[in-house]
Design a protein around this motif. Structure first.
Motif, short mmCIF file in Angstrom:
data_model
loop_
_atom_site.label_atom_id
_atom_site.label_comp_id
_atom_site.label_asym_id
_atom_site.label_seq_id
_atom_site.Cartn_x
_atom_site.Cartn_y
_atom_site.Cartn_z
N LEU A 1 -14.96 41.51 -15.26
CA LEU A 1 -15.74 41.22 -16.45
C LEU A 1 -14.89 41.50 -17.68
O LEU A 1 -14.31 42.58 -17.83
CB LEU A 1 -16.99 42.10 -16.48
CG LEU A 1 -17.88 42.02 -17.72
CD1 LEU A 1 -18.53 40.64 -17.81
CD2 LEU A 1 -18.94 43.11 -17.70
N VAL A 2 -14.77 40.50 -18.55
CA VAL A 2 -14.05 40.67 -19.81
C VAL A 2 -15.01 41.25 -20.84
O VAL A 2 -16.01 40.61 -21.20
CB VAL A 2 -13.48 39.34 -20.31
CG1 VAL A 2 -12.74 39.54 -21.63
CG2 VAL A 2 -12.54 38.72 -19.27
N VAL A 3 -14.72 42.45 -21.29
CA VAL A 3 -15.58 43.13 -22.26
C VAL A 3 -14.91 43.02 -23.64
O VAL A 3 -13.80 43.52 -23.84
CB VAL A 3 -15.79 44.61 -21.89
CG1 VAL A 3 -16.69 45.28 -22.93
CG2 VAL A 3 -16.39 44.73 -20.50
N ARG A 4 -15.58 42.35 -24.56
CA ARG A 4 -15.02 42.10 -25.89
C ARG A 4 -15.86 42.84 -26.94
O ARG A 4 -17.08 42.64 -27.03
CB ARG A 4 -15.05 40.59 -26.17
CG ARG A 4 -14.26 40.15 -27.41
CD ARG A 4 -14.38 38.64 -27.60
NE ARG A 4 -14.09 37.91 -26.39
CZ ARG A 4 -12.86 37.56 -26.01
NH1 ARG A 4 -11.83 37.89 -26.75
NH2 ARG A 4 -12.67 36.90 -24.88
N ASP A 5 -15.21 43.70 -27.69
CA ASP A 5 -15.89 44.45 -28.75
C ASP A 5 -15.98 43.54 -29.98
O ASP A 5 -14.99 43.28 -30.66
CB ASP A 5 -15.09 45.72 -29.07
CG ASP A 5 -15.83 46.63 -30.04
OD1 ASP A 5 -16.62 46.13 -30.86
OD2 ASP A 5 -15.60 47.86 -29.98
N LYS A 6 -17.16 43.05 -30.26
CA LYS A 6 -17.36 42.09 -31.36
C LYS A 6 -17.03 42.69 -32.72
O LYS A 6 -16.65 41.97 -33.65
CB LYS A 6 -18.79 41.57 -31.34
CG LYS A 6 -19.13 40.71 -30.13
CD LYS A 6 -18.30 39.43 -30.14
CE LYS A 6 -18.69 38.51 -28.99
NZ LYS A 6 -17.84 37.27 -28.99
N GLU A 7 -17.20 44.00 -32.84
CA GLU A 7 -16.91 44.63 -34.13
C GLU A 7 -15.40 44.70 -34.38
O GLU A 7 -14.96 44.69 -35.54
CB GLU A 7 -17.52 46.04 -34.17
CG GLU A 7 -19.04 46.03 -34.18
CD GLU A 7 -19.62 47.42 -34.34
OE1 GLU A 7 -18.82 48.38 -34.47
OE2 GLU A 7 -20.84 47.56 -34.34
#
Length: 499
Positions: A11-17
């Motif tokens: 799972l690619v976890v992307r921090d939108k902030e």
């Protein structure tokens, strides 16, 4: 079309902030796990394509990314775990053999971690390697039974490979790995005063200047081999088998056979390079002896000729036959040996740990009185300097490293080498990816790795009160076993801790 039952592995976890939509991850990922969505004007993740190579994580300027294992629990079943179920789904959908790169990652015991080294204390003082010389130089090759003229200072010996450190870079062929990877290995070996193995794909013309420190392989496919190549090389190795896939041949897909690979291997552009499982001219020890001496004849008996075999059942008897066939070096490749591609079931279920194979072969050759006639090189899962010292105490003359060398170059062990889309530029022939390995930086990293091991090996030898690596070879009194049963101790030829 039927729905695929195979779920993503990661799972690619992307921090939108933190994400600034710079698209570095899009440009760095050859697997297209990151895609720029023009309608949304943002980067979106394609989790199914992610192989967990960490390239995007390392290069993300704002540290907005991390990769996690895809969590999807199946109903608990002691026989059918989630991995087995997923693999069954995949084969049911594809009808193909499961392939995997690198070495065996199953939770079998790592016997190096169950061996402890001795150290000097009161009666046998230790040696300070900063103030007293400690010799790591090693010579690989056949040694004479006795000196013809004991009073002479020099005597002509059979050909030998001189190693300043008992370490070599193991066989990885051009085609399975990139030319820049080979450039890094060749340059580092030359600087370190050791040898590197070009593998079964021949030697690229750009690397001819490194020939004196190059071992070339004569494999079943005979790729890139001719008389001039044999004479140019520093050593020759007949490849019978490898630890990652004992009894199995090799296959380099046609999409990896680009122009340089085609010319080096001397095969048609874009054609599959097939290495059959057997050599079709070797069906007995006598046949192997004929090939060994054919290679010696072709090089006027000026080159060392070794034989590489996978560690399998009855390996001690096999090695005895190889030694008697005239080999100067025997390479034993344990079941943790790496590869660009292997059938998953073969990699996980065939072969022996390198530790057992080494101990059994060394003991057999000593009992038969022929240990001096051949050098032993061990491969398959060597991770650090302590493993090297333990291997030499078990009977090795030197070791090969492959996976450790690739990790030094940047490999993150995603085990997808066979796809040809290595994001670190190592196991690929795509020009844009190949450029990601800078040979100068690669050479420096490999030299740093081996130099650091050299310092550690000297510290360990000094701590034992030993001033030369030759004095440690086969000295199993310097080893003790922890957490091993009586049979394992017997095979390794060592005592239990406390004895």
């Amino acid at each position: 079309m039927a729905i695929s039952l195979k779920l993503p592995e990661f799972l690619v976890v992307r921090d939108k902030e933190r994400c600034i939509e710079c698209q570095v991850c899009v440009n760095q990922c050859a697997n297209e796990a990151h895609i720029w969505d023009q309608d949304l004007e943002q980067v979106v993740s394609n989790d199914v394509a992610c192989v967990n190579c960490h390239r995007c994580v390392v290069y993300c300027p704002t540290r907005a990314l991390r990769i996690e294992e895809w969590k999807q629990d199946f109903k608990k079943n002691a026989n059918w775990d989630g991995i087995s179920i997923k693999q069954t789904y995949l084969q049911a959908e594809s009808g193909g053999t499961l392939l995997i790169g690198m070495g065996n990652d199953k939770a079998y015991p790592i016997y190096w971690d169950h061996l402890l080294l001795n150290a000097s204390q009161v009666t046998n003082p230790s040696i300070d390697p900063l103030r007293e010389p400690i010799e790591l130089r090693t010579y690989l090759g056949r040694k004479p039974d006795l000196l013809k003229n004991p009073s002479a200072f020099r005597e002509e010996l059979p050909p030998q490979l001189q190693l300043e450190v008992p370490v070599m870079f193991s066989a990885m062929s051009f085609g399975s790995v990139s030319l820049n990877t080979h450039r890094s290995l060749a340059a580092a070996a030359s600087e370190l005063g050791i040898y590197w193995n070009a593998g079964e794909g021949g030697l690229h013309e750009d690397l001819f200047s490194y020939s004196p420190k190059t071992i070339v392989q004569v494999a079943s496919g005979r790729f890139g081999i001719n008389a001039s190549m044999l004479k140019r090389a520093g050593g020759i190795e007949i490849k019978i088998g490898q630890g990652a896939k004992p009894g199995i041949g090799g296959h380099l897909p046609g999409e990896k056979v680009e122009e340089d690979v085609s010319r080096t291997r001397r095969i048609p552009y874009g054609s599959d390079a097939i290495s059959p499982a057997p050599h079709h001219d070797i069906y007995s020890i006598e046949d192997l002896r004929q090939l060994i001496y054919s290679l010696k004849e072709a090089t006027a008996y000026e080159r060392v000729v070794g034989v590489k075999v996978a560690a399998v059942h009855n390996i001690a008897a096999i090695a005895s036959g190889i030694a008697r066939a005239g080999a100067d070096i025997i390479v034993l490749d344990g079941f943790r040996g790496g590869t660009g591609a292997a059938p998953l079931r073969i990699r996980d279920n065939v072969g022996l740990p390198a530790e057992f194979a080494l101990a059994a072969v060394d003991q057999r050759l000593r009992e038969e009185g022929i240990r001096n006639e051949v050098s032993l090189v061990i491969a398959g899962g060597i991770r650090n300097s302590a493993d090297i010292i333990k291997a030499i105490a078990l009977g090795a003359d030197a070791i090969y490293i492959g996976t450790a060398a690739l990790i030094a170059l940047g490999c993150h062990m995603c085990q997808k080498c066979y796809t040809g889309k290595c994001n670190w530029g190592i196991a690929t022939q795509q020009p844009d990816l190949v450029r990601r390995v800078n040979p100068k930086i690669g050479r420096e990293r490999l030299v740093n790795l081996v130099r650091s091991w050299e310092h550690e090996m000297k510290e360990m030898l000094g701590g034992m009160g030993i001033n030369a690596i030759e004095s440690l070879r086969g000295n199993r009194l310097m080893l003790r076993g922890v957490g091993l049963n009586a049979k394992e101790l017997e095979i390794l030829g060592i005592k239990a801790a406390g004895e």
